[in-house]
Design a protein around this motif. Structure first.
Motif, PDB file in Angstrom:
ATOM      1  N   PHE A  71       0.577  -0.870  -0.050  1.00  0.00           N
ATOM      2  CA  PHE A  71       0.153  -0.495  -0.263  1.00  0.00           C
ATOM      3  C   PHE A  71       0.951   1.233   0.226  1.00  0.00           C
ATOM      4  O   PHE A  71       0.447   2.558  -0.616  1.00  0.00           O
ATOM      5  CB  PHE A  71      -1.219  -0.257   1.172  1.00  0.00           C
ATOM      6  CG  PHE A  71      -2.486  -1.093   1.109  1.00  0.00           C
ATOM      7  CD1 PHE A  71      -2.884  -0.778   0.240  1.00  0.00           C
ATOM      8  CD2 PHE A  71      -2.468  -1.779   1.915  1.00  0.00           C
ATOM      9  CE1 PHE A  71      -4.071  -1.474   0.014  1.00  0.00           C
ATOM     10  CE2 PHE A  71      -3.378  -2.950   1.938  1.00  0.00           C
ATOM     11  CZ  PHE A  71      -4.448  -2.360   0.993  1.00  0.00           C
ATOM     12  N   GLU A  72       1.894   1.048   0.065  1.00  0.00           N
ATOM     13  CA  GLU A  72       2.918   2.213   0.488  1.00  0.00           C
ATOM     14  C   GLU A  72       3.102   2.926  -1.148  1.00  0.00           C
ATOM     15  O   GLU A  72       3.287   3.582  -1.622  1.00  0.00           O
ATOM     16  CB  GLU A  72       4.689   1.914   1.282  1.00  0.00           C
ATOM     17  CG  GLU A  72       4.418   1.531   2.408  1.00  0.00           C
ATOM     18  CD  GLU A  72       5.399   1.962   3.023  1.00  0.00           C
ATOM     19  OE1 GLU A  72       6.297   2.467   3.517  1.00  0.00           O
ATOM     20  OE2 GLU A  72       6.342   0.665   3.154  1.00  0.00           O
ATOM     21  N   GLU A  73       2.980   1.679  -2.318  1.00  0.00           N
ATOM     22  CA  GLU A  73       3.337   2.616  -3.511  1.00  0.00           C
ATOM     23  C   GLU A  73       2.374   2.556  -3.740  1.00  0.00           C
ATOM     24  O   GLU A  73       2.514   3.599  -5.066  1.00  0.00           O
ATOM     25  CB  GLU A  73       3.323   0.668  -4.104  1.00  0.00           C
ATOM     26  CG  GLU A  73       4.977   0.250  -3.754  1.00  0.00           C
ATOM     27  CD  GLU A  73       5.150  -1.026  -4.614  1.00  0.00           C
ATOM     28  OE1 GLU A  73       3.865  -1.508  -5.356  1.00  0.00           O
ATOM     29  OE2 GLU A  73       5.566  -1.931  -3.964  1.00  0.00           O
ATOM     30  N   GLN A  74       0.970   2.815  -3.164  1.00  0.00           N
ATOM     31  CA  GLN A  74      -0.109   3.497  -3.769  1.00  0.00           C
ATOM     32  C   GLN A  74      -0.168   4.689  -2.681  1.00  0.00           C
ATOM     33  O   GLN A  74      -1.338   5.929  -2.938  1.00  0.00           O
ATOM     34  CB  GLN A  74      -0.876   2.753  -3.515  1.00  0.00           C
ATOM     35  CG  GLN A  74      -1.494   1.391  -4.360  1.00  0.00           C
ATOM     36  CD  GLN A  74      -2.125   1.283  -4.503  1.00  0.00           C
ATOM     37  OE1 GLN A  74      -3.882   1.195  -3.838  1.00  0.00           O
ATOM     38  NE2 GLN A  74      -2.663  -0.288  -3.649  1.00  0.00           N
ATOM     39  N   GLY A  75       0.951   5.381  -1.871  1.00  0.00           N
ATOM     40  CA  GLY A  75       1.001   6.766  -1.486  1.00  0.00           C
ATOM     41  C   GLY A  75       0.598   7.047  -0.493  1.00  0.00           C
ATOM     42  O   GLY A  75       0.032   8.000   0.056  1.00  0.00           O
ATOM     43  N   ILE A  76       0.071   5.485  -0.402  1.00  0.00           N
ATOM     44  CA  ILE A  76      -0.948   5.655   1.666  1.00  0.00           C
ATOM     45  C   ILE A  76       0.021   5.720   2.497  1.00  0.00           C
ATOM     46  O   ILE A  76       1.313   5.601   2.778  1.00  0.00           O
ATOM     47  CB  ILE A  76      -1.102   4.810   1.941  1.00  0.00           C
ATOM     48  CG1 ILE A  76      -2.713   4.381   0.426  1.00  0.00           C
ATOM     49  CG2 ILE A  76      -1.945   4.736   2.952  1.00  0.00           C
ATOM     50  CD1 ILE A  76      -3.212   3.070   0.563  1.00  0.00           C
ATOM     51  N   VAL A 136       2.135   6.700   7.530  1.00  0.00           N
ATOM     52  CA  VAL A 136       1.337   6.193   8.424  1.00  0.00           C
ATOM     53  C   VAL A 136       0.487   7.640   8.711  1.00  0.00           C
ATOM     54  O   VAL A 136       1.167   8.764   8.611  1.00  0.00           O
ATOM     55  CB  VAL A 136       2.603   6.156   9.514  1.00  0.00           C
ATOM     56  CG1 VAL A 136       1.984   6.329  11.102  1.00  0.00           C
ATOM     57  CG2 VAL A 136       3.255   4.655   8.961  1.00  0.00           C
ATOM     58  N   GLY A 137      -0.629   7.625   9.576  1.00  0.00           N
ATOM     59  CA  GLY A 137      -1.103   8.839  10.229  1.00  0.00           C
ATOM     60  C   GLY A 137      -2.689   9.259   8.820  1.00  0.00           C
ATOM     61  O   GLY A 137      -3.551   9.713   9.554  1.00  0.00           O
ATOM     62  N   ASP A 138      -2.198   8.848   7.751  1.00  0.00           N
ATOM     63  CA  ASP A 138      -3.149   8.805   6.660  1.00  0.00           C
ATOM     64  C   ASP A 138      -4.547   8.284   7.443  1.00  0.00           C
ATOM     65  O   ASP A 138      -4.978   7.100   8.204  1.00  0.00           O
ATOM     66  CB  ASP A 138      -3.031   8.892   5.416  1.00  0.00           C
ATOM     67  CG  ASP A 138      -2.189   9.313   4.509  1.00  0.00           C
ATOM     68  OD1 ASP A 138      -1.867   9.575   5.233  1.00  0.00           O
ATOM     69  OD2 ASP A 138      -1.587   8.597   3.877  1.00  0.00           O
ATOM     70  N   GLU A 139      -6.039   8.901   6.978  1.00  0.00           N
ATOM     71  CA  GLU A 139      -7.199   7.826   7.214  1.00  0.00           C
ATOM     72  C   GLU A 139      -8.028   7.772   6.140  1.00  0.00           C
ATOM     73  O   GLU A 139      -7.842   8.071   5.423  1.00  0.00           O
ATOM     74  CB  GLU A 139      -8.290   9.339   8.057  1.00  0.00           C
ATOM     75  CG  GLU A 139      -7.132   9.985   9.493  1.00  0.00           C
ATOM     76  CD  GLU A 139      -8.460  10.702  10.456  1.00  0.00           C
ATOM     77  OE1 GLU A 139      -8.866  11.699  10.160  1.00  0.00           O
ATOM     78  OE2 GLU A 139      -8.376  10.532  11.267  1.00  0.00           O
ATOM     79  N   LEU A 140      -7.862   6.352   6.269  1.00  0.00           N
ATOM     80  CA  LEU A 140      -8.611   5.432   5.318  1.00  0.00           C
ATOM     81  C   LEU A 140     -10.305   5.552   5.616  1.00  0.00           C
ATOM     82  O   LEU A 140     -10.948   5.062   6.173  1.00  0.00           O
ATOM     83  CB  LEU A 140      -8.248   4.165   4.781  1.00  0.00           C
ATOM     84  CG  LEU A 140      -7.021   4.204   4.782  1.00  0.00           C
ATOM     85  CD1 LEU A 140      -5.594   3.276   4.584  1.00  0.00           C
ATOM     86  CD2 LEU A 140      -6.659   4.937   3.171  1.00  0.00           C
ATOM     87  N   THR A 141     -10.833   5.983   4.653  1.00  0.00           N
ATOM     88  CA  THR A 141     -12.814   5.955   4.661  1.00  0.00           C
ATOM     89  C   THR A 141     -13.282   4.507   4.377  1.00  0.00           C
ATOM     90  O   THR A 141     -12.749   4.346   2.937  1.00  0.00           O
ATOM     91  CB  THR A 141     -13.781   6.767   3.847  1.00  0.00           C
ATOM     92  OG1 THR A 141     -12.758   8.047   4.323  1.00  0.00           O
ATOM     93  CG2 THR A 141     -14.803   6.722   4.371  1.00  0.00           C
ATOM     94  N   ILE A 142     -13.566   3.799   5.001  1.00  0.00           N
ATOM     95  CA  ILE A 142     -14.362   2.171   4.843  1.00  0.00           C
ATOM     96  C   ILE A 142     -15.877   2.309   4.323  1.00  0.00           C
ATOM     97  O   ILE A 142     -16.351   3.022   4.580  1.00  0.00           O
ATOM     98  CB  ILE A 142     -14.668   1.544   5.792  1.00  0.00           C
ATOM     99  CG1 ILE A 142     -12.912   1.532   7.272  1.00  0.00           C
ATOM    100  CG2 ILE A 142     -14.952   0.138   5.214  1.00  0.00           C
ATOM    101  CD1 ILE A 142     -12.045   1.049   6.049  1.00  0.00           C
ATOM    102  N   VAL A 143     -15.813   2.450   2.860  1.00  0.00           N
ATOM    103  CA  VAL A 143     -16.739   2.500   2.026  1.00  0.00           C
ATOM    104  C   VAL A 143     -18.116   1.140   2.486  1.00  0.00           C
ATOM    105  O   VAL A 143     -17.592   0.176   2.815  1.00  0.00           O
ATOM    106  CB  VAL A 143     -16.618   1.743   0.716  1.00  0.00           C
ATOM    107  CG1 VAL A 143     -17.480   1.818  -0.564  1.00  0.00           C
ATOM    108  CG2 VAL A 143     -15.245   3.310  -0.152  1.00  0.00           C
ATOM    109  N   GLY A 144     -18.624   2.659   2.417  1.00  0.00           N
ATOM    110  CA  GLY A 144     -20.231   1.742   2.811  1.00  0.00           C
ATOM    111  C   GLY A 144     -20.615   2.261   4.133  1.00  0.00           C
ATOM    112  O   GLY A 144     -21.794   2.241   4.596  1.00  0.00           O
ATOM    113  N   GLY A 174       0.659   1.988  10.698  1.00  0.00           N
ATOM    114  CA  GLY A 174       1.642   0.994  10.038  1.00  0.00           C
ATOM    115  C   GLY A 174       1.951   0.597   9.091  1.00  0.00           C
ATOM    116  O   GLY A 174       1.135   0.058   8.564  1.00  0.00           O
ATOM    117  N   PHE A 175       2.843   0.100   8.202  1.00  0.00           N
ATOM    118  CA  PHE A 175       3.175  -1.006   7.874  1.00  0.00           C
ATOM    119  C   PHE A 175       3.667  -2.729   8.083  1.00  0.00           C
ATOM    120  O   PHE A 175       4.717  -2.349   8.895  1.00  0.00           O
ATOM    121  CB  PHE A 175       3.769  -0.293   5.894  1.00  0.00           C
ATOM    122  CG  PHE A 175       3.144   0.606   5.659  1.00  0.00           C
ATOM    123  CD1 PHE A 175       1.651   0.309   4.662  1.00  0.00           C
ATOM    124  CD2 PHE A 175       3.391   1.879   6.340  1.00  0.00           C
ATOM    125  CE1 PHE A 175       1.276   1.488   4.264  1.00  0.00           C
ATOM    126  CE2 PHE A 175       2.274   3.121   5.167  1.00  0.00           C
ATOM    127  CZ  PHE A 175       1.959   2.864   4.465  1.00  0.00           C
TER     128      PHE A 175
END
Length: 365
Positions: free
Chosen positions: A139-144, A146-154, A163-164
């Protein structure tokens, strides 16, 4: 073998052509082996890395996490067994939206804090803190970050990236770990009621099998080994069966190609074989000479094709293509290719031993 080796030196062009065809088939067989291994890794590498020996599913789930639902009562049955560690495991596929608006697919694994299922110590520490996600390094290769917030769709819930870790993938989707309570909240909301997908077990295989015979009958569960659970990965069975079928067809084609070349060689050498037999050579000597010649070409061409495939595989391995060449499966594929070629050769051996010695006399006339 003297005459066979001498002909290999004299008629190099003919044998180079034949060897090139065999080398291409060997290269294809080796590449298919690498592709099969790569597809398997891409489908189950995350499950394979988990430190467990068995999984207990709901009866009838057929090793599929999405069809299995267990609860704390089922877990208690295993928690009291001496010598066996048990941990609940939640598995589901979700879509998440990054802060930049990109949607990513995630195989979400929910594990409790302190569980032996945590892939590494750093991931274990992260899961023991506030709710969040520990993502695979891909997922790091997609620009994400540590500290980013992901929105779970649905459910539209924000979950921070803690972390990774090197977690692998499941069902061709990269894995993210989260706490079991977070996983339950994302999947069931306020109605979790202690539910999860399966129970991960770690212990002596004989001890687990003995306990499973009793617990499965009482609780209505189905306990399988970690390797048996691979079949539940989406597409795993179909992919492995398809690749195996292609490899077997390739072996059949190889046998037909080598058999056809052997028959053509025999027809071209008919007068030489007749002369050998007229001079007193036995059928066994003639057959050994012909087959030995083919074995030299077959082994040399197969080895060359395999080496080229490993070179190409080294280049492909640095791309996004699911490809991994392992020495064991690749050598097995090449060995089967040689065996198939020899079987095709033996199918045409009758043409060698049936050559009439009188042909040499008619040729002289």
């Amino acid at each position: 073998m003297y005459l066979a080796l001498r002909e290999l030196r004299v008629a190099r062009g003919r044998f180079v052509l034949v060897g090139s065809v065999i080398a291409l088939v060997a290269m294809l067989a080796t590449m298919l082996s690498g592709l099969a291994n790569g597809l398997v890794d891409d489908g189950i590498s995350g499950l394979r890395r988990l430190h467990m020996t068995h999984l207990a599913f709901q009866s009838g789930a057929e090793e599929t996490f999405s069809r299995s639902t267990l609860n704390d009562e089922d877990l208690q049955r295993w928690s009291g067994v001496d010598g066996i560690e048990a941990s609940p495991l939640g598995v589901s596929f979700v879509n998440a939206r990054t802060e930049g608006g990109t949607t990513v697919d995630i195989a979400l694994f929910g594990v409790p804090a302190g569980s032996f299922l945590a892939p590494r110590h750093d991931a274990e520490e992260a899961l023991a803190g506030p709710p969040g996600l520990v993502l695979s390094h891909e997922f790091e290769e997609q620009g994400i970050e540590v500290g980013d917030e992901l929105t779970i769709v649905g459910v539209d819930e924000l979950v921070p990236v803690l972390g990774f870790t090197y977690a692998g993938s499941y069902g061709h989707v990269e894995i993210a770990f989260t706490g079991l309570e977070t996983w339950q909240s994302l999947l069931y909301g306020d109605n979790a009621r202690g539910r999860f997908s399966a129970i991960a077990l770690k212990g002596d295989p004989d001890a687990v099998a003995a306990a499973a015979a009793r617990i499965d009958a009482d609780a209505g569960t189905a306990t399988v080994t970690k390797e048996q659970a691979y079949a539940g990965s989406p597409g795993y069975a179909g992919e492995t069966q398809t690749m195996s079928m292609i490899q077997w067809f390739l072996l059949v084609i190889s046998a037909l190609i080598v058999g056809a070349f052997f028959v053509v060689w025999t027809m071209q050498r008919a007068r030489q074989i007749a002369l050998l037999k007229a001079l007193g050579a036995s059928r066994a000597y003639v057959a050994r000479d012909a087959v030995g010649q083919l074995v030299v070409v077959l082994l040399g061409a197969t080895a060359l094709g395999g080496l080229v495939a490993f070179g190409v595989g080294a280049l492909i391995g640095n791309t996004a293509v699911p490809f991994r060449l392992a020495a064991g499966p690749a050598l097995t594929a090449l060995g089967l290719l040689v065996v198939a070629g020899l079987l095709g050769c033996l199918a045409g051996i009758r043409h060698v031993v049936s050559v009439d010695p009188a042909m040499a006399l008619r040729s002289a006339d």
